[in-house]
Design a protein around this motif. Structure first.
Motif, PDB file in Angstrom:
ATOM      1  N   ARG A  87       6.444 -19.846   8.363  1.00  0.00           N
ATOM      2  CA  ARG A  87       7.485 -19.330   7.484  1.00  0.00           C
ATOM      3  C   ARG A  87       8.615 -18.761   8.338  1.00  0.00           C
ATOM      4  NH1 ARG A  87       5.452 -15.057   3.197  1.00  0.00           N
ATOM      5  NH2 ARG A  87       6.343 -13.621   4.731  1.00  0.00           N
ATOM      6  N   PRO A 106      16.706 -26.829   0.398  1.00  0.00           N
ATOM      7  CA  PRO A 106      17.347 -25.573  -0.009  1.00  0.00           C
ATOM      8  C   PRO A 106      18.609 -25.814  -0.827  1.00  0.00           C
ATOM      9  CG  PRO A 106      16.778 -25.543   2.323  1.00  0.00           C
ATOM     10  CD  PRO A 106      16.580 -26.946   1.855  1.00  0.00           C
ATOM     11  N   ARG A 114      11.476 -19.854   3.156  1.00  0.00           N
ATOM     12  CA  ARG A 114      11.688 -21.132   3.832  1.00  0.00           C
ATOM     13  C   ARG A 114      10.796 -21.263   5.060  1.00  0.00           C
ATOM     14  NH1 ARG A 114      18.122 -21.521   4.481  1.00  0.00           N
ATOM     15  NH2 ARG A 114      17.526 -23.549   5.369  1.00  0.00           N
ATOM     16  N   ARG A 127      17.601 -19.043  -0.320  1.00  0.00           N
ATOM     17  CA  ARG A 127      18.107 -19.266   1.039  1.00  0.00           C
ATOM     18  C   ARG A 127      17.503 -18.301   2.057  1.00  0.00           C
ATOM     19  NH1 ARG A 127      23.555 -19.409  -1.314  1.00  0.00           N
ATOM     20  NH2 ARG A 127      24.157 -21.561  -1.735  1.00  0.00           N
ATOM     21  N   LEU A 181      12.136 -25.184   1.400  1.00  0.00           N
ATOM     22  CA  LEU A 181      11.565 -24.087   0.619  1.00  0.00           C
ATOM     23  C   LEU A 181      10.042 -24.173   0.644  1.00  0.00           C
ATOM     24  CD1 LEU A 181      13.883 -24.488  -2.499  1.00  0.00           C
ATOM     25  CD2 LEU A 181      14.237 -22.961  -0.544  1.00  0.00           C
ATOM     26  N   THR A 182       9.409 -23.031   0.738  1.00  0.00           N
ATOM     27  CA  THR A 182       7.949 -23.014   0.669  1.00  0.00           C
ATOM     28  C   THR A 182       7.497 -23.428  -0.722  1.00  0.00           C
ATOM     29  OG1 THR A 182       7.807 -20.707  -0.051  1.00  0.00           O
ATOM     30  CG2 THR A 182       7.915 -21.119   2.335  1.00  0.00           C
TER      31      THR A 182
END
Length: 412
Positions: free
Chosen positions: A393, A128, A308, A303, A332-333
């Motif tokens: 998630r 991130p 995320r 963020r 982060l995805t």
């Protein structure tokens, strides 16, 4: 103005209570270099491209060329290219590099390795954006570590005989924390307050072997001296004909205040306000950079929990105990990274189209090699250490968590 008498005892600030004129400030820098420069055959100048280090660099070269101080046996410049500097600063830096090379001065362009560059590390690996509270990874990774690695590599060669005097642009008044550090070390290794901040060992220099000293010969300069040098003195032929005017403008020049005249990366996610970029885009010839103001909103969005992953709260250590902070948000995805990459490239394209139309300098937030690497890392399903990518998630409801064998509801 009365001649300044430097006090050798007490606070470092006692001797600087009176404002020096430019000639007095330059004279004190000369004394600093005379006091310590002769004891080192090899000098290196650590240069970030910012106002203080640029003033230090250009002033010292001019002082050598004008005969004010003797030249060392070897002089090298180490330029920290973070790939994230404000465009006017980056452009000015590479103009100055050309001017240095024309003088036969060795310039080492120091850059983080590909996978640790800001955009690649964030979008490719999924870390991130940095924040001031728990995850301030950027400064060390893209500036400090590469500079120390470059210095260690240089010292390992025969050119430096295993020792070097590293000259920095540190000044008093840049930050309260830095000033306290200077006060505590003032007088260390025989340094006197009026002769700059001199230390025999480079702080936190992991992996560096050899004798390294640091000197800050502009310690006593105020921000007004910096502006005066960059804007009015250095660009004149008699003082070196340097391309430093744009640097002062990027900070706001004469309008900047001591405490606010600082810049970070373009769209710095750590700053509460992006004053530096606001200052730049307020100038007609840099207004085309305005789309860069959209970077901070991208970082803020990344963020958010829906972009995320989160640990499910069940991961355990080898001894069977739950991991520390078992419900922490993490990387982060893949979808968030792809979206952010597209948005940042769109900002870059928008700026560069207008730059082409106006015949102005283009920018490079993410170059071709970095874009390829980011896409490769995403395609390879790359995650930070201790993350697999199959975690839920962060905004998805997790009803239960095991904590020391007890089922408890998870409050999101």
């Amino acid at each position: 103005m009365e001649n300044l008498k430097i006090k050798k005892q007490g606070s470092i600030f006692e001797g600087f209570s009176k404002r020096l004129n430019m000639n007095e400030a330059i004279e004190m820098t000369k004394q600093s270099l005379q006091a310590y420069g002769d004891t080192h055959q090899h000098w290196g100048i650590a240069w970030s491209g910012g106002k203080d280090s640029s003033a230090t660099l250009t002033l010292i070269i001019w002082m050598i060329e004008s005969g004010m101080i003797p030249a060392p046996k070897k002089l090298s410049v180490f330029y920290a290219d973070t790939r994230m500097e404000l465009p006017p600063l980056s452009i000015a830096a590479y103009q100055i590099i050309d001017e240095l090379e024309e003088r036969g001065i060795e310039v080492n362009i120091v850059m983080a390795p590909m996978d640790k560059r800001f955009m690649v590390y964030m979008l490719g690996r999924g870390v991130p954006p940095p924040n001031n509270n728990t995850l301030r990874w950027c400064t060390r990774q893209i500036k400090i570590d590469p500079m120390q690695d470059a210095l260690a590599e240089a010292l390992a060669t025969s050119d430096y005989d295993g020792n070097i005097l590293m000259i920095t642009g540190v000044r008093q008044g840049e930050s309260a924390i830095r000033d306290q550090r200077i006060i505590m070390s003032c007088g260390k290794d025989g340094a006197e307050c009026g002769q700059g901040w001199y230390q025999e060992v480079l702080p936190n220099a992991k992996g560096i072997r050899g004798r390294v000293a640091t000197l800050a010969p502009l310690l006593h300069w105020r921000v007004c001296h910096i502006w005066e040098w960059l804007k009015h003195w250095a660009p004149q032929e008699e003082f070196g004909d340097w391309s430093t005017g744009a640097i002062a403008d990027a900070y706001g020049g004469d309008e900047a205040e001591e405490l606010s005249a600082r810049t970070g990366c373009v769209g710095c996610p750590l700053a509460q306000e992006d004053r530096a970029l606001d200052t730049v885009v307020s100038m007609p010839h840099w207004e085309y950079l305005s789309p860069l103001k959209g970077l901070r909103s991208i970082y803020r969005e990344l963020r958010e929990p829906h972009n995320r992953l989160r640990k499910p709260g069940t991961d355990r250590n080898k001894d069977g105990s739950l991991e520390t902070n078992p419900q922490r948000m993490g990387p982060l995805t893949l979808e968030a990274r792809q979206k952010a990459l597209k948005e940042i490239l769109t900002i870059q394209d928008e700026v560069n189209k207008e730059a082409l139309f106006q015949n102005r300098p283009s920018i490079s937030l993410i170059n071709e090699q970095e874009e390829i690497r980011i896409r490769d890392l995403i395609q390879a399903n790359t995650w930070p250490n201790k993350w697999r990518g199959d975690e839920p998630r962060a905004d998805e409801a997790m009803d239960l968590i095991l904590a020391e064998g007890v089922v408890q509801p998870l409050l999101l």
